[in-house]
Design an enzyme around this catalytic site. Structure first.
Site, PDB file in Angstrom:
ATOM      1  N   ASP A   1     -24.717  16.450 -24.576  1.00  0.00           N
ATOM      2  CA  ASP A   1     -24.887  16.606 -23.129  1.00  0.00           C
ATOM      3  C   ASP A   1     -23.792  15.892 -22.353  1.00  0.00           C
ATOM      4  O   ASP A   1     -23.585  16.153 -21.177  1.00  0.00           O
ATOM      5  CB  ASP A   1     -26.235  16.020 -22.684  1.00  0.00           C
ATOM      6  CG  ASP A   1     -27.391  16.912 -23.088  1.00  0.00           C
ATOM      7  OD1 ASP A   1     -27.175  18.128 -23.164  1.00  0.00           O
ATOM      8  OD2 ASP A   1     -28.475  16.387 -23.338  1.00  0.00           O
TER       9      ASP A   1
ATOM     10  N   ASP B   1      -2.806   8.679  -0.514  1.00  0.00           N
ATOM     11  CA  ASP B   1      -3.186   7.585   0.380  1.00  0.00           C
ATOM     12  C   ASP B   1      -4.665   7.251   0.189  1.00  0.00           C
ATOM     13  O   ASP B   1      -5.069   6.109  -0.004  1.00  0.00           O
ATOM     14  CB  ASP B   1      -2.886   8.025   1.818  1.00  0.00           C
ATOM     15  CG  ASP B   1      -3.364   7.015   2.847  1.00  0.00           C
ATOM     16  OD1 ASP B   1      -3.230   5.809   2.600  1.00  0.00           O
ATOM     17  OD2 ASP B   1      -3.862   7.460   3.909  1.00  0.00           O
TER      18      ASP B   1
ATOM     19  N   HIS C   1       0.822  -1.218   0.000  1.00  0.00           N
ATOM     20  CA  HIS C   1       0.000   0.000   0.000  1.00  0.00           C
ATOM     21  C   HIS C   1       0.860   1.274   0.000  1.00  0.00           C
ATOM     22  O   HIS C   1       0.712   2.118  -0.893  1.00  0.00           O
ATOM     23  CB  HIS C   1      -0.997  -0.033   1.169  1.00  0.00           C
ATOM     24  CG  HIS C   1      -1.581   1.292   1.531  1.00  0.00           C
ATOM     25  ND1 HIS C   1      -2.416   1.984   0.688  1.00  0.00           N
ATOM     26  CD2 HIS C   1      -1.429   2.081   2.620  1.00  0.00           C
ATOM     27  CE1 HIS C   1      -2.764   3.131   1.270  1.00  0.00           C
ATOM     28  NE2 HIS C   1      -2.169   3.212   2.440  1.00  0.00           N
TER      29      HIS C   1
ATOM     30  N   GLU D   1       1.537   5.479  12.579  1.00  0.00           N
ATOM     31  CA  GLU D   1       0.162   5.175  12.951  1.00  0.00           C
ATOM     32  C   GLU D   1      -0.048   3.682  13.229  1.00  0.00           C
ATOM     33  O   GLU D   1      -0.669   3.308  14.213  1.00  0.00           O
ATOM     34  CB  GLU D   1      -0.763   5.619  11.804  1.00  0.00           C
ATOM     35  CG  GLU D   1      -2.213   5.235  11.971  1.00  0.00           C
ATOM     36  CD  GLU D   1      -3.020   6.322  12.658  1.00  0.00           C
ATOM     37  OE1 GLU D   1      -2.510   7.443  12.738  1.00  0.00           O
ATOM     38  OE2 GLU D   1      -4.136   6.022  13.109  1.00  0.00           O
ATOM     39  N   ASP D   2       0.491   2.845  12.374  1.00  0.00           N
ATOM     40  CA  ASP D   2       0.113   1.430  12.403  1.00  0.00           C
ATOM     41  C   ASP D   2       1.194   0.453  12.861  1.00  0.00           C
ATOM     42  O   ASP D   2       0.942  -0.739  12.939  1.00  0.00           O
ATOM     43  CB  ASP D   2      -0.345   0.979  11.000  1.00  0.00           C
ATOM     44  CG  ASP D   2      -1.623   1.684  10.585  1.00  0.00           C
ATOM     45  OD1 ASP D   2      -2.343   2.162  11.484  1.00  0.00           O
ATOM     46  OD2 ASP D   2      -1.899   1.772   9.382  1.00  0.00           O
TER      47      ASP D   2
END
Ligand code: MN
Length: 719
Positions: free
Chosen positions: A260, A139, A48, A76-77
């Site tokens: 459109d 992120d 990630h 954080e993790d």
């Protein structure tokens, strides 16, 4: 899926001097820190941050941003700390990672009361260095791209909603059109899958039906420009499902033709060519009204520049065209990242996109430009709320529709209780005026003032309403208790007993109430007859005959019945129940007027003074029941009577004039006017007005309340 060496190659391609070693070390650090952690998809977690770094590389950002992307979830993790990162990657990176971590924590608190403070923190975190926001957006983008790996639908929808409400608008603010588009469409997929499907089906149909129409339009536009001697690139692109859906929502229309859903773009080299191209287009095709916008001379606040126009173009198709230089195009797609150089590695603290943030911060700090705040908070981050400021700049967060009353109570209960008026952005407004985003609200107070029962209807917050209701209840109860006590006193005396509170206290339990005050209040409000209390205190005292007498006398305590009229000598006095020949005065304390419930107080040698039944002055006659006279208004009351009102009005030119005009227009005649309190902003006054009756006075009060400069009007009860 991007690989480590691909990431390095991508960065090297636009920044040959990039610190390859630093990026590699960050990659290893992140991989080790995340260890065996997995994502919802079952992939190793560290893929990630690698993808996030890849997105940042796609935006051609500096090594610092790339490294931050790799490290963004470690604090954080994982067990890694800010200290670890500072030690290995330096202070700047540590600062950036910490900023991203803080932004992530904001998501977790979504209680409404915390949002204002969160908003502040968000702005502060971003303002130090916009790269923090860029990493956070990357992120979020990767999380959105992989959202379907999460099983919990509720969670997916929550993340999608947050993306639509917070991150997409932020991307827009810093001009990152591409990022905004993708975030919006991914969120749209989650939140409205059926709508998305319907739009897709329609798009497919129109595409097929249109065949090569788009290509033919592009070809014809290109020819027109080439013949005009302009070197240009023309492209046609489909509008995004989300923007089509938004348009359908806004205008509640369906899209019917290819035009459109298609927008055409003309890219040229110079600004001069933009205007030349526009000239050529308008020379060949009829332009549609109100479609031309010049964002080149007046860029949007996020730095976006382009010319927009709408024409009936090739093949009689109504089409939208954007004309811009290549440079403007890059700004439109990349926003703040477009101008900012990856080579410098400096914090992003410049450019029109950053200026927005700087201004927002200034406004939040000083609250000197509420209008601008309003403009910038078109972010619509918190659509169901309004953000207002005290004169000192404190942010007060209220629900949509809140009024100055709510604001006053939100600041402090005391301020709410004593509120007499309010200024919004320096202008005096009625207390029922709804507040808007960015309003600066100043509450005017008067120590002697108390909440008006009216307020309950104009307050929307629970806090304000509860407080007002409580106040009204207490005051009513006080009044009832006072009246009840007087009624009991009188009855006791009539029966030949000394009235004592102690005696009444003895029946509190029997009456199933909590305190003597409750007995009084119940008697006063008519729940418990005074006679019943008396009988409980002195059981067996009462006889049939006495009871009859008491019933009669009791009528005097509440002298409202239109008993047998004893004609007064003077037919001009519209009061029944007077002793003939007696002089009649209207009390100056309460100014009774026809329609009021009244009572007469006899003064030997002076005659009768008429009071309203709720007049405070009556208290001093409670122990002289013989002076009370049961009176009522005569139906044929014709003469005018003096009604007294208490008003708080703006101290500005013409306000007094308006006040008198309104009164005059409503048939009232001012006989006296006294200013009781005055300061630079407003003054309080008592006004005596000749009126026909209570209804007439009520009409005048209503009309005054509808007048802008008059912040408060009530009937004066004493003084
Ligand atoms: Mn992340």
């Amino acid at each position: 899926m991007i690989r480590q060496y691909e990431l390095i190659e991508t960065v090297k391609r636009y920044d040959p001097s990039a610190d390859e070693d630093l990026i590699n070390r960050a990659y290893v650090f992140s991989m080790k820190a995340h260890g065996t952690q997995q994502r919802a998809s079952g992939d190793p977690y560290f893929l990630h941050p690698l993808e996030v770094a890849g997105i940042l590389a796609g935006m051609k950002l500096d090594s610092g941003s790339i490294v931050t992307g790799l490290l963004h979830d470690t604090v954080e993790d994982t067990v890694a700390t800010r200290g670890d990162i500072e030690q290995q990657f330096g202070d700047e990176i540590a600062e950036l990672v910490e900023g991203v971590t803080k932004l992530s924590q904001l998501e977790l608190q979504d209680s409404a009361s915390k949002q204002a403070e969160n908003f502040r923190k968000l702005v502060l975190a971003m303002s130090k260095d916009l790269r923090v926001l860029l990493v956070k957006l990357a992120d979020r983008l990767h999380n959105m791209r992989t959202l379907n790996a999460i099983d919990n639908e509720e969670k997916r929808r929550r993340i999608a909603r947050e993306t639509l409400e917070i991150y997409a608008p932020l991307a827009e603010r810093i001009g990152m059109g591409e990022m905004q588009d993708e975030l919006e469409d991914l969120a749209f997929d989650q939140l409205h899958p059926e709508a998305r499907e319907g739009i897709d089906a329609r798009l497919t149909f129109l595409r097929k039906e249109g065949g090569d129409l788009v290509a033919r339009i592009i070809g014809e536009l290109s020819d027109v420009l080439r013949e005009g001697g302009i070197k240009a690139e023309v492209s046609g692109r489909e509008k995004r499902p989300y923007s089509i859906w938004r348009k359908m929502q806004r205008k509640s229309i369906a899209f019917e033709q290819l035009s459109d859903i298609m927008a055409f773009r003309i890219n040229v080299d110079t600004v001069a060519e933009c205007y030349q191209a526009l000239g050529e287009i308008h020379a060949h095709y009829a332009s549609l009204p109100n479609r031309f916008k010049d964002y080149i001379s007046t860029p949007k606040t996020n730095g976006y520049q382009s010319l927009h126009t709408g024409v009936i173009g090739p093949h009689r198709q109504r089409i939208e065209i954007q004309i811009r230089t290549y440079e403007m195009h890059s700004v439109a797609e990349l926003g703040v990242a477009a101008h900012w150089s990856y080579k410098s590695g400096e914090p992003i603290t410049d450019g029109p996109q950053y200026r927005w943030l700087r201004e927002l911060l200034d406004i939040m700090e000083h609250a000197s430009k509420p209008d601008e705040f309003l403009e910038h908070t078109k972010l619509e981050l918190f659509q169901d709320q309004v953000f207002c400021f005290t004169p000192k700049g404190t942010l007060i967060n209220l629900p949509q529709g809140a009024t100055p009353i709510d604001f006053a109570y939100a600041v402090h209960s005391e301020i709410g209780d004593t509120c007499v008026g309010a200024k919004i952005n320096g202008r005096l407004v009625p207390l029922r005026e709804a507040l808007s985003n960015g309003d600066q609200v100043e509450i005017l107070t008067s120590k002697t003032s108390t909440p008006s029962p009216e307020w309950e209807r104009i307050a929307v917050t629970g806090k304000a309403r509860a407080r007002i209701r409580r106040f009204i209840r207490l005051r009513q109860r006080d009044q009832y208790a006072e009246l009840g006590r007087a009624m009991l006193q009188k009855l006791f005396r009539q029966e030949g007993y000394e009235f004592t509170e102690k005696a009444v206290a003895g029946v509190v339990k029997t009456l199933k109430v909590n305190a003597v005050e409750d007995v009084y209040a119940n008697v006063g409000s008519g729940i418990t007859p005074a006679r019943e209390v008396f009988n409980l205190v002195f059981p067996g005292h009462r006889s049939e005959q006495q009871k009859e007498q008491e019933e009669q006398r009791r009528g005097q305590v509440i002298p409202l019945t239109r008993g047998q009229a004893r004609k007064s000598g003077d037919p001009s006095i519209p009061i029944k129940g007077l002793i003939p020949g007696m002089a009649v005065h209207y009390a100056r304390c309460c100014h009774p007027i026809p329609g009021d419930r009244i009572v007469g107080i006899v003064t030997t040698g002076k005659g009768v003074t008429i009071h309203t039944i709720d007049c405070e002055t009556l208290e001093s006659f409670y122990d002289q029941p013989e002076r009370w006279l049961d009176v009522s208004w005569d139906d044929r009351a014709a003469d005018d009577h003096v009604g007294r009102i208490h008003a708080v009005i703006a101290n500005e030119p013409g306000s007094l004039g308006n006040l008198t005009t309104v009164i005059g227009k409503n048939g009232g005649n001012i006989t006296n006017l006294k200013i009781t309190n005055r300061n630079t902003d407003f003054f309080e006054m008592l006004i005596d007005i000749d009126v026909a009756d209570v209804k007439h006075l009520a009409n005048i009060i209503a009309a005054l309340r509808a007048t802008r400069e008059i912040s408060r009007v009530d009937r004066a009860r004493s003084g």
